[in-house]
Motif scaffolding. Sequence first.
Motif, mmCIF file in Angstrom:
data_model
loop_
_atom_site.group_PDB
_atom_site.id
_atom_site.type_symbol
_atom_site.label_atom_id
_atom_site.label_comp_id
_atom_site.label_asym_id
_atom_site.label_seq_id
_atom_site.Cartn_x
_atom_site.Cartn_y
_atom_site.Cartn_z
ATOM 1 N N GLY A 26 0.816 -1.207 0.000
ATOM 2 C CA GLY A 26 0.000 0.000 0.000
ATOM 3 C C GLY A 26 0.848 1.255 0.000
ATOM 4 O O GLY A 26 0.524 2.245 -0.668
ATOM 5 N N GLY A 27 1.951 1.223 0.763
ATOM 6 C CA GLY A 27 2.857 2.356 0.809
ATOM 7 C C GLY A 27 3.484 2.643 -0.545
ATOM 8 O O GLY A 27 3.654 3.805 -0.938
ATOM 9 N N TYR A 28 3.816 1.587 -1.262
ATOM 10 C CA TYR A 28 4.404 1.761 -2.591
ATOM 11 C C TYR A 28 3.387 2.373 -3.559
ATOM 12 O O TYR A 28 3.725 3.249 -4.355
ATOM 13 C CB TYR A 28 4.910 0.425 -3.125
ATOM 14 C CG TYR A 28 5.860 0.569 -4.290
ATOM 15 C CD1 TYR A 28 7.208 0.883 -4.084
ATOM 16 C CD2 TYR A 28 5.415 0.421 -5.594
ATOM 17 C CE1 TYR A 28 8.080 1.037 -5.148
ATOM 18 C CE2 TYR A 28 6.281 0.575 -6.672
ATOM 19 C CZ TYR A 28 7.603 0.879 -6.444
ATOM 20 O OH TYR A 28 8.465 1.031 -7.501
ATOM 21 N N PHE A 29 2.138 1.952 -3.463
ATOM 22 C CA PHE A 29 1.087 2.533 -4.313
ATOM 23 C C PHE A 29 0.923 4.030 -4.005
ATOM 24 O O PHE A 29 0.759 4.850 -4.916
ATOM 25 C CB PHE A 29 -0.248 1.818 -4.090
ATOM 26 C CG PHE A 29 -0.270 0.395 -4.566
ATOM 27 C CD1 PHE A 29 0.522 -0.012 -5.632
ATOM 28 C CD2 PHE A 29 -1.079 -0.550 -3.947
ATOM 29 C CE1 PHE A 29 0.497 -1.329 -6.082
ATOM 30 C CE2 PHE A 29 -1.105 -1.865 -4.376
ATOM 31 C CZ PHE A 29 -0.316 -2.256 -5.444
ATOM 32 N N TRP A 195 7.898 5.813 7.232
ATOM 33 C CA TRP A 195 7.538 6.258 5.885
ATOM 34 C C TRP A 195 6.558 5.286 5.240
ATOM 35 O O TRP A 195 5.407 5.612 4.975
ATOM 36 C CB TRP A 195 8.827 6.358 5.104
ATOM 37 C CG TRP A 195 8.913 6.923 3.718
ATOM 38 C CD1 TRP A 195 10.098 7.292 3.121
ATOM 39 C CD2 TRP A 195 7.905 7.167 2.735
ATOM 40 N NE1 TRP A 195 9.848 7.738 1.844
ATOM 41 C CE2 TRP A 195 8.502 7.682 1.578
ATOM 42 C CE3 TRP A 195 6.526 7.002 2.714
ATOM 43 C CZ2 TRP A 195 7.806 8.018 0.427
ATOM 44 C CZ3 TRP A 195 5.814 7.337 1.557
ATOM 45 C CH2 TRP A 195 6.446 7.838 0.444
ATOM 46 N N MET A 196 6.985 4.048 5.009
ATOM 47 C CA MET A 196 6.168 3.114 4.240
ATOM 48 C C MET A 196 4.951 2.593 5.014
ATOM 49 O O MET A 196 3.876 2.409 4.443
ATOM 50 C CB MET A 196 7.018 1.946 3.760
ATOM 51 C CG MET A 196 7.963 2.313 2.636
ATOM 52 S SD MET A 196 7.092 2.735 1.107
ATOM 53 C CE MET A 196 6.877 1.120 0.384
ATOM 54 N N ALA A 197 5.115 2.344 6.295
ATOM 55 C CA ALA A 197 3.972 1.866 7.082
ATOM 56 C C ALA A 197 2.902 2.948 7.183
ATOM 57 O O ALA A 197 1.706 2.669 7.086
ATOM 58 C CB ALA A 197 4.424 1.422 8.470
ATOM 59 N N GLN A 198 3.332 4.210 7.373
ATOM 60 C CA GLN A 198 2.371 5.313 7.388
ATOM 61 C C GLN A 198 1.631 5.395 6.053
ATOM 62 O O GLN A 198 0.395 5.508 5.998
ATOM 63 C CB GLN A 198 3.100 6.654 7.631
ATOM 64 C CG GLN A 198 3.494 6.911 9.067
ATOM 65 C CD GLN A 198 2.374 7.562 9.866
ATOM 66 O OE1 GLN A 198 1.251 7.074 9.901
ATOM 67 N NE2 GLN A 198 2.696 8.660 10.541
ATOM 68 N N ALA A 199 2.395 5.336 4.968
ATOM 69 C CA ALA A 199 1.797 5.433 3.637
ATOM 70 C C ALA A 199 0.852 4.263 3.371
ATOM 71 O O ALA A 199 -0.217 4.430 2.778
ATOM 72 C CB ALA A 199 2.897 5.484 2.575
ATOM 73 N N GLY A 200 1.241 3.067 3.808
ATOM 74 C CA GLY A 200 0.401 1.889 3.603
ATOM 75 C C GLY A 200 -0.905 1.962 4.367
ATOM 76 O O GLY A 200 -1.975 1.634 3.827
ATOM 77 N N ARG A 201 -0.843 2.405 5.614
ATOM 78 C CA ARG A 201 -2.055 2.521 6.421
ATOM 79 C C ARG A 201 -2.982 3.583 5.849
ATOM 80 O O ARG A 201 -4.197 3.423 5.839
ATOM 81 C CB ARG A 201 -1.682 2.845 7.871
ATOM 82 C CG ARG A 201 -1.059 1.662 8.588
ATOM 83 C CD ARG A 201 -0.283 2.041 9.833
ATOM 84 N NE ARG A 201 -1.143 2.616 10.846
ATOM 85 C CZ ARG A 201 -0.946 3.823 11.382
ATOM 86 N NH1 ARG A 201 0.064 4.570 10.992
ATOM 87 N NH2 ARG A 201 -1.751 4.270 12.317
ATOM 88 N N PHE A 202 -2.388 4.684 5.339
ATOM 89 C CA PHE A 202 -3.226 5.725 4.746
ATOM 90 C C PHE A 202 -3.834 5.235 3.427
ATOM 91 O O PHE A 202 -5.001 5.503 3.130
ATOM 92 C CB PHE A 202 -2.408 6.997 4.493
ATOM 93 C CG PHE A 202 -3.234 8.132 3.969
ATOM 94 C CD1 PHE A 202 -4.093 8.825 4.809
ATOM 95 C CD2 PHE A 202 -3.171 8.500 2.642
ATOM 96 C CE1 PHE A 202 -4.882 9.862 4.330
ATOM 97 C CE2 PHE A 202 -3.958 9.535 2.146
ATOM 98 C CZ PHE A 202 -4.808 10.226 2.991
ATOM 99 N N ASN A 203 -3.059 4.508 2.643
ATOM 100 C CA ASN A 203 -3.540 4.015 1.354
ATOM 101 C C ASN A 203 -4.691 3.023 1.517
ATOM 102 O O ASN A 203 -5.714 3.127 0.834
ATOM 103 C CB ASN A 203 -2.394 3.346 0.593
ATOM 104 C CG ASN A 203 -2.829 2.833 -0.771
ATOM 105 O OD1 ASN A 203 -2.945 3.586 -1.721
ATOM 106 N ND2 ASN A 203 -3.069 1.539 -0.865
ATOM 107 N N TRP A 204 -4.549 2.080 2.448
ATOM 108 C CA TRP A 204 -5.559 1.020 2.585
ATOM 109 C C TRP A 204 -6.737 1.422 3.471
ATOM 110 O O TRP A 204 -7.875 1.059 3.209
ATOM 111 C CB TRP A 204 -4.925 -0.242 3.159
ATOM 112 C CG TRP A 204 -3.906 -0.905 2.297
ATOM 113 C CD1 TRP A 204 -2.625 -1.221 2.644
ATOM 114 C CD2 TRP A 204 -4.060 -1.379 0.945
ATOM 115 N NE1 TRP A 204 -1.965 -1.834 1.613
ATOM 116 C CE2 TRP A 204 -2.827 -1.956 0.556
ATOM 117 C CE3 TRP A 204 -5.106 -1.366 0.024
ATOM 118 C CZ2 TRP A 204 -2.627 -2.509 -0.709
ATOM 119 C CZ3 TRP A 204 -4.908 -1.914 -1.235
ATOM 120 C CH2 TRP A 204 -3.683 -2.478 -1.584
#
Length: 427
Positions: A26-29, A195-204
Amino acid sequence: MANQLFYLSLAVIWLMLLYHMFLMQGGYFHYLRYPRRIAEWERNRQPLPKVSILIPAHNEEVVIERTLKAMVRLDYPKDKLEIVLINDNSSDRTGEIGDSFARRYPFVKVVHTRPPNAGKGKSGALNQGLKQATGEVIAVYDADNTPERKAVYYLVLALQNDPKAGAVVGKFRVINANRNLLTRFINIETICFQWMAQAGRFNWFGITTIPGTNFAIRRSLIDELEGWDEKALAEDTELTIRVYNAGYMIRFFPAAITWEQEPEQWRVWWKQRTRWARGNQYVVLKYMWRLFSLKKKSIMFDLVYFFFTYFLFFMGVIVSDLLFVTNLFVDLKLTVGAVAILLWILAYLLYVTEVMIALSIEKTEFNYKNFLVVLFMYFTYSQMWILLVIYALFLEAKRVLLRQESRWYKTERFSTKRGQGAIKENR
């Protein structure tokens, strides 16, 4: 019984690993999509609001000058910028350095706190600074931070274009990442789990946790919430729960970047991370018992995640390790077959894969040297976290049982100019 406990522990570990892989994806997306927002939002040009930047500082003489230099260079209209340094009962030159900037720049002010309303921790200092702030938006930065020139602008841009957002969170990078092995570990941890965990949680899930630095919140909202909880060691996580419960969302917008100094010695790391762990445990215990009464139901997921991380996951690791080691000396009738060993190996490979996926989004970090560090990190840095969480649980249990007052530990800073090149390349 030992076998059941062992396999249950292994299942908990795997569940957490798979969840983090899900977050990495999700973070990568989100990483691929978020830059398009900037051009879209800038076309909706609106007058910029006044911003007050709060910088709590207690004995920060070593780093505060560099931080203030970064603040006065921000690409934000100076007539709409207010930099509030909260000199929280410092005994060094922090206040003197701040006053020298205030004399040169009319948009810089220094709030000098004194007992009894001083020296009680970051939350108390922020509340004192909030009383003196006049901006429509409140931004917070730690005293060791050097935000990139457009960091505050991007935070405000996201707030302006998302009326549902009560706060906007940026990302932070490690300024002293190449100092030693510890700072390399922390740098990798920051990219993966901040960075990535924050982005992933926001994305999903549309969920983001406010960090202690590089975020902006609407003044009307922080006033409604009556400021920061001065009993919370992790004031950022605690504030996150209240923002969601007030009916707002929190946006993660990694275009806003700040660089911060991380601990260079293990003893400093241990004290800082213990405070973090205890703070998050405090938040879980404070809100879990009223989980189903929270207005914003999505935050229930975050609370369960914190409970899972700081209680179930680490307990799963500890139990499985203890059973395996004990079985080497005492026959527990533990039948650790080929399947269990294979699961352990696969878990390690999954861990390495997750971390390397996260590092791939930062051009300077996806390299052979960091790959070797990641291989070593699992057996060292990650295991230290297990001991730290046990210690934090012990301290927090003692505080509750003995009704002790929480003591806020200020992270020790280091005088260094290393890492400035990395900042310049990204500005």
